[in-house]
Design an enzyme around this catalytic site. Structure first.
Site, mmCIF file in Angstrom:
data_model
loop_
_atom_site.group_PDB
_atom_site.id
_atom_site.type_symbol
_atom_site.label_atom_id
_atom_site.label_comp_id
_atom_site.label_asym_id
_atom_site.label_seq_id
_atom_site.Cartn_x
_atom_site.Cartn_y
_atom_site.Cartn_z
ATOM 1 C CD GLU A 181 -1.619 -11.524 -4.284
ATOM 2 O OE1 GLU A 181 -2.431 -10.795 -3.692
ATOM 3 O OE2 GLU A 181 -1.261 -11.364 -5.455
ATOM 4 C CB CYS A 235 -9.387 0.173 -4.622
ATOM 5 S SG CYS A 235 -9.323 -1.147 -5.815
ATOM 6 C CD GLN A 239 -3.146 -0.927 0.471
ATOM 7 O OE1 GLN A 239 -3.338 0.121 -0.127
ATOM 8 N NE2 GLN A 239 -4.015 -1.915 0.446
ATOM 9 C CG ASP A 259 -7.735 -5.033 -0.181
ATOM 10 O OD1 ASP A 259 -8.267 -4.241 -0.978
ATOM 11 O OD2 ASP A 259 -6.655 -4.792 0.394
ATOM 12 C CE1 TYR A 266 -9.344 -10.961 -5.811
ATOM 13 C CE2 TYR A 266 -10.787 -11.143 -3.900
ATOM 14 C CZ TYR A 266 -10.576 -11.282 -5.259
ATOM 15 O OH TYR A 266 -11.589 -11.732 -6.059
HETATM 16 N N1 SAH Z 1 -4.702 -6.839 0.811
HETATM 17 C C1 SAH Z 1 -3.429 -6.479 0.246
HETATM 18 C C2 SAH Z 1 -3.438 -6.410 -1.279
HETATM 19 C C3 SAH Z 1 -4.587 -5.721 -1.927
HETATM 20 S S1 SAH Z 1 -4.385 -5.342 -3.633
HETATM 21 C C4 SAH Z 1 -2.922 -5.186 0.841
HETATM 22 O O1 SAH Z 1 -3.683 -4.453 1.463
HETATM 23 O O2 SAH Z 1 -1.740 -4.895 0.697
HETATM 24 C C5 SAH Z 1 -5.168 -6.668 -4.440
HETATM 25 C C6 SAH Z 1 -4.326 -7.900 -4.545
HETATM 26 O O3 SAH Z 1 -5.111 -8.891 -5.226
HETATM 27 C C7 SAH Z 1 -3.034 -7.756 -5.340
HETATM 28 O O4 SAH Z 1 -1.960 -8.215 -4.550
HETATM 29 C C8 SAH Z 1 -3.244 -8.669 -6.573
HETATM 30 O O5 SAH Z 1 -2.064 -9.308 -6.991
HETATM 31 C C9 SAH Z 1 -4.259 -9.668 -6.064
HETATM 32 N N2 SAH Z 1 -5.141 -10.340 -7.050
HETATM 33 C C10 SAH Z 1 -5.638 -9.845 -8.206
HETATM 34 N N3 SAH Z 1 -6.488 -10.717 -8.762
HETATM 35 C C11 SAH Z 1 -6.539 -11.792 -7.956
HETATM 36 C C12 SAH Z 1 -7.260 -13.039 -7.990
HETATM 37 N N4 SAH Z 1 -8.094 -13.323 -8.972
HETATM 38 N N5 SAH Z 1 -7.088 -13.898 -6.962
HETATM 39 C C13 SAH Z 1 -6.260 -13.616 -5.929
HETATM 40 N N6 SAH Z 1 -5.545 -12.457 -5.867
HETATM 41 C C14 SAH Z 1 -5.683 -11.566 -6.848
#
Ligand code: SAH
Length: 459
Positions: free
Chosen positions: A337, A412, A287, A385, A316
């Site tokens: 993830e 977001c 972030q 997320d 995620y």
């Molecule tokens: N919760 C974390 C990341 C949020 S961003 C934080 O706050 O830091 C969203 C994340 O989802 C990213 O790391 C991206 O790589 C992942 N992502 C995107 N599509 C996805 C999917 N289909 N399944 C699992 N993860 C995914």
């Protein structure tokens, strides 16, 4: 017969701005026909020139302001608006926070969910210089290697030294690195010809640790005097604990290539979030607004109401920042993830913080949600997320099938959030607290928010 439009191209009009789009453009209506005007704010009266018309909407530009908005901030420097670094810079910060809340309430209203409450947007005290990461393009201008930014929707490069929303120390490091590259006679990338060397400089800096990382993104692997360059960077910026080279040989807009090589120092830098330690590598998602991220995560954790007995799923999960925060207060946390390196970081970060009640999986959240459901896992809380596109129906269905008491949704993108809330509601979940927007990206149009959904007991 073709319907005549109420405005025509090249027409000059007097307009009153009624609204601001989610991209920060002013909207005026002529007999119901919307015109979008960059740089104009609600309540403003302007003399406008119509530059483009289509069947359903058109674009105009401001020729003269007749009446200005009380929320307008006059800026000498238009460059931040032009480059899209800070598209809301001309709107006062309190008005930006209201605008972000309104984007959510308008979307709810459209689907007749105006009964759901939306809290005031949680803002920052100093809404500038907040980014802990910068990735700036490098180009040659008048024979000199420059750092800068591209004008919005174009490839016109504008050289600059002050980026307004980045940690000020990051701007200083960028200038030092630029000067070292100049002195070392390193060439800048040329996009049209696909020649030259350095494409971008990426700098990350720990908000608490003050450790910085510099990544030189290069078209080619071989650069003269690389060791000397890395040495000079660390000599002139002793807080740079890691110097990396990322090689991106492709003709692409994607910034980072696949290969990252260490030039000096460590592979990662460390920072803390809510007292937890995180090692962050060059390629990992982290972030970008640490102060607001702490608030966002605290909210998510409070809303999960953990007592130490719960099973939690963090879908995620990135490098496990939310998972680890939850693991301190829960019995077990499962994270998923899609990026394998991020899961490596997540596992490493769990042991760095002596936490052993987490399981991380690499894969699609949609697939793992279904697997966990089939394995009979009974989460009390599911955290989601997702990226801007939001959740899929299949993920929502698997989540609901596990009957969690709560779903905490960090979003977001309010458009997909509102769509997904509706689906959860159809499946027996209710929004039980005010939706809380949190301003993670001041001066820009991005809206982050936390929503709590709870299972209603109708069975
Ligand atoms: N919760 C974390 C990341 C949020 S961003 C934080 O706050 O830091 C969203 C994340 O989802 C990213 O790391 C991206 O790589 C992942 N992502 C995107 N599509 C996805 C999917 N289909 N399944 C699992 N993860 C995914």
């Amino acid at each position: 017969m073709k319907k005549k439009l109420p405005v025509s191209k090249n027409e000059d009009l007097i307009l009153t701005i009624e609204d601001l789009t989610y991209q920060g453009m002013g909207v005026a209506k002529v007999e119901g026909y919307p015109l979008f005007i960059e740089g104009a704010l609600p309540q403003e009266k302007i003399k406008a020139h119509v530059v483009k018309v289509t069947k359903n909407y058109g674009f105009a530009k401001v020729m003269e302001f007749i009446e200005k908005s009380p929320d307008r901030v006059e800026n000498e420097d238009k460059i931040y608006l032009q480059t899209g670094i800070a598209p809301l810079q001309n709107l006062s910060y309190p008005a930006q926070l209201k605008f972000k809340r309104k984007l959510v309430t308008d979307l709810l209203q459209k689907v007749h969910l105006d009964n759901l409450e939306v809290a005031d947007t949680l803002g920052m005290e100093t809404p500038y210089y907040y980014r802990n990461k910068a990735q700036v393009p490098v180009r040659e201008v008048n024979g000199k290697l420059e750092i800068g930014f591209f004008k919005r929707n174009s490839h016109d490069f504008v050289a600059m030294e002050h980026f307004l929303i980045q940690d000020k120390r990051i701007d200083e490091i960028l200038i030092k690195v630029r000067d070292i590259l100049r002195m070392s006679k390193i060439t800048a990338y040329n996009e049209e010809k696909h020649t030259g060397m350095i494409r971008h400089i990426l700098v990350r800096r720990g908000y608490y640790s003050h450790e910085a990382m510099v990544v030189l993104v290069s078209r080619v692997r071989k650069i003269p005097n690389l060791d000397q360059i890395a040495f000079l960077i660390q000599q002139q910026c002793p807080d740079v604990k890691s110097v990396m080279l990322n090689v991106n040989p492709d003709k692409t807009n994607v910034i980072l290539g696949k290969k990252t090589i260490k030039l000096a120092g460590k592979d990662t830098i460390q920072d803390t979030l809510n007292g937890l330690k995180f090692d962050i590598s060059a390629q990992s998602f982290y972030q970008v607004n640490p102060q607001q991220t702490e608030k966002l995560y605290q909210l998510a954790i409070e809303n999960a109401e953990l007592t130490g007995k719960e099973t939690v799923i963090d879908a995620y999960c990135g490098i496990g920042t939310i998972s680890l925060n939850m693991a301190k207060f829960a019995k077990k946390v499962y994270g998923v993830e899609i990026v394998p390196e991020a899961i490596e970081d997540a596992k490493h970060n769990a042991s760095l913080n002596d936490l052993d009640n987490l399981d991380f999986e690499v894969g699609e959240a949609e697939v793992w949600m279904e697997k966990w459901q089939k394995q009979g896992i009974k989460p009390d809380v599911i955290m989601v997320d997702p990226p801007r596109k939001g959740l899929t129906s299949s993920l929502i269905q698997s989540a609901v099938a596990m009957e969690p008491k709560k779903v905490v949704y960090v979003s977001c993108n309010p458009a997909t959030l509102v769509r997904d809330i509706q689906e959860f509601m159809e499946l027996g979940y209710q929004v039980t607290k005010s939706i809380q927007p949190v301003d993670q990206f001041p001066q820009t149009t991005h809206v982050e928010s936390v929503t709590v959904l709870e299972r209603t007991q109708f069975d």
